[in-house]
Design a protein around this motif. Structure first.
Motif, short mmCIF file in Angstrom:
data_model
loop_
_atom_site.label_atom_id
_atom_site.label_comp_id
_atom_site.label_asym_id
_atom_site.label_seq_id
_atom_site.Cartn_x
_atom_site.Cartn_y
_atom_site.Cartn_z
N ALA A 8 16.03 18.23 7.84
CA ALA A 8 15.42 18.75 6.87
C ALA A 8 15.68 20.32 7.23
CB ALA A 8 14.35 19.79 8.32
N PRO A 9 15.83 21.61 6.60
CA PRO A 9 16.73 22.27 6.12
C PRO A 9 16.86 23.29 6.45
CG PRO A 9 14.50 22.11 4.55
CD PRO A 9 14.45 21.44 5.07
N CYS A 10 15.98 23.50 7.99
CA CYS A 10 16.18 23.80 9.05
C CYS A 10 17.44 23.80 10.45
CB CYS A 10 15.02 24.27 10.19
SG CYS A 10 14.44 22.90 10.50
N GLY A 11 18.02 22.90 9.94
CA GLY A 11 19.01 22.04 10.45
C GLY A 11 18.31 20.71 11.78
N ARG A 12 16.79 20.53 10.83
CA ARG A 12 16.28 19.87 12.56
C ARG A 12 16.66 18.11 11.82
NH1 ARG A 12 13.98 19.14 17.49
NH2 ARG A 12 13.02 17.28 17.05
N ASP A 13 17.32 17.22 12.81
CA ASP A 13 17.72 15.54 12.19
C ASP A 13 16.46 14.85 12.17
OD1 ASP A 13 18.07 16.41 14.84
OD2 ASP A 13 19.17 14.96 15.39
N ILE A 69 9.81 28.14 6.88
CA ILE A 69 11.28 27.69 6.95
C ILE A 69 10.85 27.17 5.77
CG2 ILE A 69 13.27 26.56 8.03
CD1 ILE A 69 12.40 27.44 10.69
N TYR A 70 10.58 26.06 5.39
CA TYR A 70 10.76 24.83 4.51
C TYR A 70 10.78 26.06 2.59
CZ TYR A 70 10.76 21.29 1.21
OH TYR A 70 10.59 20.06 -0.51
N ARG A 71 9.20 26.77 3.00
CA ARG A 71 8.93 27.57 2.44
C ARG A 71 10.09 28.80 1.35
NH1 ARG A 71 3.77 29.41 3.32
NH2 ARG A 71 4.83 31.06 4.73
N CYS A 72 10.38 28.88 2.92
CA CYS A 72 11.41 29.78 2.22
C CYS A 72 13.00 29.33 2.05
CB CYS A 72 12.15 31.05 3.58
SG CYS A 72 13.32 31.64 3.97
N VAL A 73 12.89 28.31 2.17
CA VAL A 73 14.26 27.13 1.74
C VAL A 73 14.37 27.51 0.48
CG1 VAL A 73 16.09 25.29 1.78
CG2 VAL A 73 15.21 26.68 4.04
N THR A 74 12.72 26.79 -0.29
CA THR A 74 12.55 26.40 -1.29
C THR A 74 12.70 27.35 -2.68
OG1 THR A 74 11.06 24.48 -0.50
CG2 THR A 74 10.61 25.21 -2.55
N GLU A 75 11.89 28.79 -2.28
CA GLU A 75 11.74 30.27 -2.63
C GLU A 75 13.43 30.49 -2.99
OE1 GLU A 75 8.90 32.28 -0.38
OE2 GLU A 75 7.62 31.53 -1.08
N LYS A 76 14.78 30.47 -2.75
CA LYS A 76 15.67 30.83 -2.05
C LYS A 76 16.58 30.22 -2.96
CE LYS A 76 15.68 34.59 1.86
NZ LYS A 76 16.62 34.66 2.33
#
Length: 143
Positions: A8-13, A69-76
């Motif tokens: 996951a973008p947050c680092g979750r494996d 977190i997913y939404r933030c990473v996608t937007e950035k």
């Protein structure tokens, strides 16, 4: 294994996550559902990136399921939080209450190790031992 897709973008494996493993094994899914007191269809997840951050697991705990977190990473337009100039930020702030469900401190550690070791090297050599230590070690074994 596609480690990028299953991290996951947050680092979750995701590839080590109980909910992902439940999506791959019917007996495991039934056992996990029974242990958590949930219906079997509520404990299976194909991985964060595969569901675009729309998380059934979060819904089990009373959240909307739409991962901020997913939404933030996608937007950035970055692959991982650690690729962002704002890393670490409050979206990854550790929580003492519910840490077993929201392992933000493990996520931050994973992101740092991905940055240090590279994604594939981390996934092969570090992700599982870190996951196991976080969820299974007792405090007295660390002291």
């Amino acid at each position: 294994m596609d480690y990028k897709n299953l991290t996951a973008p947050c680092g979750r494996d995701c590839f080590n996550c109980y909910f992902y493993l439940a999506s791959k094994d019917v007996k495991y899914k039934s056992a996990l559902a029974a242990k958590l007191g949930l219906e079997p269809d509520k404990v299976a997840c194909p991985g964060c990136r595969n569901i675009k951050g729309d998380c059934q697991v979060l819904r089990n705990y009373g959240f909307s399921g739409n991962c901020k977190i997913y939404r933030c990473v996608t937007e950035k337009k970055v692959e991982f939080c650690s690729d962002c100039t704002d890393f670490p930020c409050d979206l990854l702030h550790p929580l003492a209450h519910g840490a077993e469900r929201f392992p933000h401190n493990l996520k931050v550690y994973n992101l740092c190790m991905i940055r240090k070791m590279g994604l594939e090297n981390w996934a092969i050599h570090q992700a599982k031992p870190s996951f196991d230590r976080y969820y299974n070690d007792k405090l007295d074994t660390c002291l």
